[in-house]
Design a protein around this motif. Structure first.
Motif, mmCIF file in Angstrom:
data_model
loop_
_atom_site.group_PDB
_atom_site.id
_atom_site.type_symbol
_atom_site.label_atom_id
_atom_site.label_comp_id
_atom_site.label_asym_id
_atom_site.label_seq_id
_atom_site.Cartn_x
_atom_site.Cartn_y
_atom_site.Cartn_z
ATOM 1 N N LYS A 371 0.821 -1.204 0.000
ATOM 2 C CA LYS A 371 0.000 0.000 0.000
ATOM 3 C C LYS A 371 0.861 1.264 0.000
ATOM 4 O O LYS A 371 0.482 2.293 -0.560
ATOM 5 C CB LYS A 371 -0.923 -0.020 1.216
ATOM 6 C CG LYS A 371 -1.972 1.074 1.208
ATOM 7 C CD LYS A 371 -2.884 0.955 2.419
ATOM 8 C CE LYS A 371 -3.916 2.077 2.408
ATOM 9 N NZ LYS A 371 -4.804 1.999 3.599
ATOM 10 N N LYS A 372 2.034 1.195 0.649
ATOM 11 C CA LYS A 372 2.924 2.350 0.662
ATOM 12 C C LYS A 372 3.403 2.688 -0.751
ATOM 13 O O LYS A 372 3.560 3.854 -1.111
ATOM 14 C CB LYS A 372 4.131 2.069 1.560
ATOM 15 C CG LYS A 372 3.778 1.950 3.032
ATOM 16 C CD LYS A 372 5.018 1.610 3.846
ATOM 17 C CE LYS A 372 4.660 1.428 5.320
ATOM 18 N NZ LYS A 372 5.842 1.046 6.136
ATOM 19 N N HIS A 374 1.865 1.440 -3.701
ATOM 20 C CA HIS A 374 0.744 1.554 -4.647
ATOM 21 C C HIS A 374 -0.510 2.032 -3.902
ATOM 22 O O HIS A 374 -1.555 1.360 -3.920
ATOM 23 C CB HIS A 374 0.467 0.210 -5.313
ATOM 24 C CG HIS A 374 1.691 -0.446 -5.881
ATOM 25 N ND1 HIS A 374 2.253 -0.065 -7.080
ATOM 26 C CD2 HIS A 374 2.473 -1.455 -5.395
ATOM 27 C CE1 HIS A 374 3.319 -0.814 -7.321
ATOM 28 N NE2 HIS A 374 3.479 -1.656 -6.319
ATOM 29 N N GLY A 375 -0.413 3.158 -3.251
ATOM 30 C CA GLY A 375 -1.530 3.649 -2.442
ATOM 31 C C GLY A 375 -2.753 4.024 -3.237
ATOM 32 O O GLY A 375 -3.878 3.933 -2.730
ATOM 33 N N SER A 376 -2.598 4.418 -4.472
ATOM 34 C CA SER A 376 -3.741 4.861 -5.278
ATOM 35 C C SER A 376 -4.523 3.707 -5.885
ATOM 36 O O SER A 376 -5.618 3.921 -6.416
ATOM 37 C CB SER A 376 -3.255 5.783 -6.400
ATOM 38 O OG SER A 376 -2.344 5.099 -7.251
ATOM 39 N N LYS A 377 -4.003 2.501 -5.811
ATOM 40 C CA LYS A 377 -4.659 1.341 -6.430
ATOM 41 C C LYS A 377 -5.479 0.610 -5.368
ATOM 42 O O LYS A 377 -4.952 -0.175 -4.580
ATOM 43 C CB LYS A 377 -3.615 0.428 -7.057
ATOM 44 C CG LYS A 377 -2.808 1.156 -8.147
ATOM 45 C CD LYS A 377 -1.649 0.344 -8.631
ATOM 46 C CE LYS A 377 -0.837 1.148 -9.673
ATOM 47 N NZ LYS A 377 0.352 0.415 -10.133
ATOM 48 N N THR A 378 -6.786 0.873 -5.374
ATOM 49 C CA THR A 378 -7.669 0.395 -4.311
ATOM 50 C C THR A 378 -8.013 -1.085 -4.427
ATOM 51 O O THR A 378 -8.474 -1.684 -3.456
ATOM 52 C CB THR A 378 -8.972 1.205 -4.309
ATOM 53 O OG1 THR A 378 -9.586 1.108 -5.609
ATOM 54 C CG2 THR A 378 -8.685 2.668 -3.994
ATOM 55 N N ASP A 407 -2.501 -5.252 -12.725
ATOM 56 C CA ASP A 407 -1.349 -4.360 -12.813
ATOM 57 C C ASP A 407 -0.085 -5.207 -12.790
ATOM 58 O O ASP A 407 0.144 -5.989 -11.854
ATOM 59 C CB ASP A 407 -1.341 -3.372 -11.645
ATOM 60 C CG ASP A 407 -0.355 -2.237 -11.866
ATOM 61 O OD1 ASP A 407 0.840 -2.530 -12.012
ATOM 62 O OD2 ASP A 407 -0.785 -1.064 -11.877
#
Length: 677
Positions: A371-372, A374-378, A407
């Protein structure tokens, strides 16, 4: 002798007087036995003094120090004890007492409740105690027990130390509740005495200082505390490791404890699973709390051991894993499971000490790291957890392909974490533990938040007491449960029943069944406890396909649950627990050297203070993060009109107006010359 020499002819005759005498003696003996002195607790024996001291003996028999009563000739061991007795009297009566004499051998108090009044009335109450050369005890020599005043809530002798003494035990148990305002309210309500808020604040501070000194003394006796654990819980493993500093003192390094009953229970009735995690200490002793937990038959956490180290590094993790290896007979790790986060020191320690153990990685920590980046990929969260929950190789590949389609960069990062180390599809069969995260250990650490703020020994005692009470409560739950399996099994099967009820079952030979569900076909073997989805083999509880067969055959689903989730096993989990321990007063004395806290380097504390000071203002873009800025020069004011220093535009306008008035009062040279012309 007379009875032995009587005439043989009169043998049958009985003397009535002798018979009465014998009955009298028997009654006398019975009365002596009946009047046997009773055993009394906290009652002084009767005095052996002369009869003229009967009153004093009577008071000494029925009164004890601390009840707020005073009387003439009352004795005390010291002047301090006498002063405390007078304070107790003031609390009981609410009178305004004041000390008027304090020598090494003489102390006196008087009541000043009437002082300062206009009518000049004076209270006669007075008490005076002294120790004489002929008498080795402090004794009240003079006591006038007569008040001519009425209590008004004022007491001059009730000062900060007395308030601290009254509330020290309450502050020790609940320091956040007993704040100055609360202490002030309790004193006024309980003893009808008015005190200031500053007094209560100072008293609370003094009580905290006493408590801190008490806990420091306990920390110095850390070896005695370890001996108390072994004495109250024989067979327990306790390690206290220290290092000598330059002054030759033993400085704390590491601590480890494993209670014998917890160790035996885990070996006897718990699955071969150990969850490990560390968390920071928040007390005077800085470091890490390391915790190892198992799982009971109800799939709840079962604490088995814990330790404290100064730093969470490879050396300390190796030491902690060695302790676990020794206590629980892990050998090389074959047949056991360990769950942890991706801490590098722990991974290396497990690799060195337990090379054959099944070391699972926590999915929650892996997701946090992804998440750090790829934070924008929900969509990462559901895709990652679905991958971790895959029970077989086919599901694993399908869900891994979904991530690749979503991705390619995320897929590459997921593959670097080695998904086979945290996916259910690759867990060893037979452990019956499907965990893919370390939430159980983290929740246990979360329950210790308040404990980690306490002093070191008090923190250890809080952890031990929590584990002891937890086991006691669950012992009641397990021994009163009436089902064949634990409540966890009932919840598990309730979820499976929804899908099992709509499954289509076809019977085959050799105890095999074909189950159609959701467009797929599964092969179930009841005798071998297997299903092609592998969920039954991994969980130890029938999956929806197996449950569909059980419903079809009208069998009892609890008969197909593995032994680890049976109520009988749950009772064995909580048959033996931690034995209660004694307080510091009763700890055995080991005569070992005192244990001290390691002090930080001299420059480290200054750096921390500088960092806090620097946080107060925001540094500039080109400002050095470490270099101390020179003191700013005094700002020089400039005028916004003329640009000159030492004045502003407002003062500039006033000066200009005054100059214009002076110019109007004097004719200009050009005007004078024009008139003359």
């Amino acid at each position: 002798m007379a009875m032995m020499m009587h005439d043989p002819e009169n043998v049958g005759d009985v003397d009535p007087e002798a018979e009465d005498r014998d009955e009298f003696h028997m009654e006398e003996m019975l009365n002596e036995w009946t009047d046997e002195p009773q055993i009394h607790h906290d009652v002084y024996p009767e005095s052996d003094r002369e009869e003229n001291d009967e009153d004093e003996a009577r008071f000494q028999t029925h009164l004890r120090r601390g009840d707020g009563h005073l009387y003439e000739k009352q004795t005390f061991f010291s002047g301090v004890a006498f002063k405390e007795a007078v304070v107790d009297y003031a609390l009981r009566t609410g009178c305004n007492l004041k000390q008027y004499r304090y020598d090494s051998d003489k102390i006196g108090f008087k009541c000043v409740g009437c002082d300062g009044k206009e009518d000049g009335v004076k209270c006669f109450w007075q008490v005076y105690a002294a120790i004489l050369p002929s008498d080795s005890m402090w004794r009240i020599r003079k006591f006038i027990n007569k008040h001519s005043c009425i209590p008004n809530g004022e007491c001059e002798m009730f000062k900060v130390p007395h308030i601290a003494r009254l509330f020290v035990d309450k502050i020790r148990d609940n320091p956040e509740f007993y704040m100055p305002m609360k202490i002030e309210e309790i004193i006024k309500e309980e003893w009808k005495i008015s005190v200031t808020r500053n007094q209560c604040q100072s008293a609370r501070k003094k009580a905290l200082q006493w408590i801190e000194k008490e806990y420091d003394d306990q920390f110095e006796r850390l070896r005695d505390y370890a001996a108390e654990i072994q004495d109250s819980n024989p067979g327990s493993h306790v390690e206290v490791e220290c290092q000598q500093n330059e002054q030759g003192k033993d400085v704390f390094n590491r601590f480890y404890v494993c209670f014998d009953n917890l160790r035996k229970t885990w070996k006897d009735s718990c699955r071969p699973f150990i969850g490990i995690d560390g968390c920071f200490l928040k007390n005077k002793v800085k470091g890490q709390l390391l915790v190892a937990l198992g799982r009971d038959a109800n799939n709840r956490i079962y604490p088995i051991s814990w330790g404290m180290v100064e730093v969470e590094n490879t050396d300390n993790w190796v030491w902690f894993v060695k302790m676990l290896k020794e206590d629980f007979g892990l050998n090389d790790g074959e047949g056991f499971i360990m769950m942890s986060d991706r801490q590098k020191g722990l991974i290396k320690a497990v690799t060195l000490e337990l090379p054959k153990i099944e070391h699972r990685m926590c999915v929650k920590h892996i997701y946090g790291n992804l998440k750090k980046t790829h934070g924008s990929k929900t969509r990462i969260k559901p895709l990652l957890w679905d991958l971790a929950w895959s029970y077989n190789d086919k599901e694993y590949k399908q869900r891994l392909e979904r991530i690749a389609c979503y991705d390619s960069v995320v897929y590459a990062d997921v593959m670097r974490t080695n998904p086979k180390s945290w996916c259910r599809a690759f867990q060893k069969i037979g452990s019956f533990c499907e965990d893919v995260d370390n939430n159980s250990v983290e929740s246990f650490n979360g329950s210790l938040n308040k404990a980690r703020e306490k002093p070191f020994v008090c923190m250890l005692e809080t952890i031990r007491r929590l584990a002891m009470v937890r086991i006691a409560k669950r012992s009641v739950d397990s021994h009163t449960h009436t089902g064949v399996c634990t409540p966890y099994v009932a919840k598990f099967l309730a979820k499976e029943h929804k899908y099992a009820s709509i499954a289509k079952v076809s019977t085959s030979t050799n105890g095999m069944y074909e189950v159609r569900h959701g467009g797929d076909l599964h092969r179930v073997r009841l005798q071998e406890y297997t299903c092609t989805c592998k969920k039954w083999q991994i969980c130890g509880i029938p999956c929806e396909h197996t449950y569909g067969v059980i419903i079809h055959k009208k069998l009892d689903p609890e008969d197909f649950v593995c032994q680890w989730f049976r109520t009988a096993m749950w009772k064995r989990n909580y048959t033996d627990g931690i034995c209660p321990q004694r307080g510091p007063k009763f700890w055995p004395e080991t005569d070992g050297p005192k244990v001290y806290v390691s002090e930080p380097p001299e420059g480290e504390e200054k750096d921390k203070k500088m960092t806090k000071a620097e946080k107060k203002r925001k540094k500039g873009v080109n400002e050095s993060p470490t270099k101390k800025q020179p003191k700013a020069k005094k700002r020089i004011m400039h005028c916004g009109v003329c640009g000159m220093a030492d004045h502003n535009s407002r003062h500039h306008k006033n000066d200009k107006a005054s100059q214009s008035v002076s110019q109007l009062s004097q004719p200009e040279p050009s005007q004078g010359s024009l008139t003359q012309a």
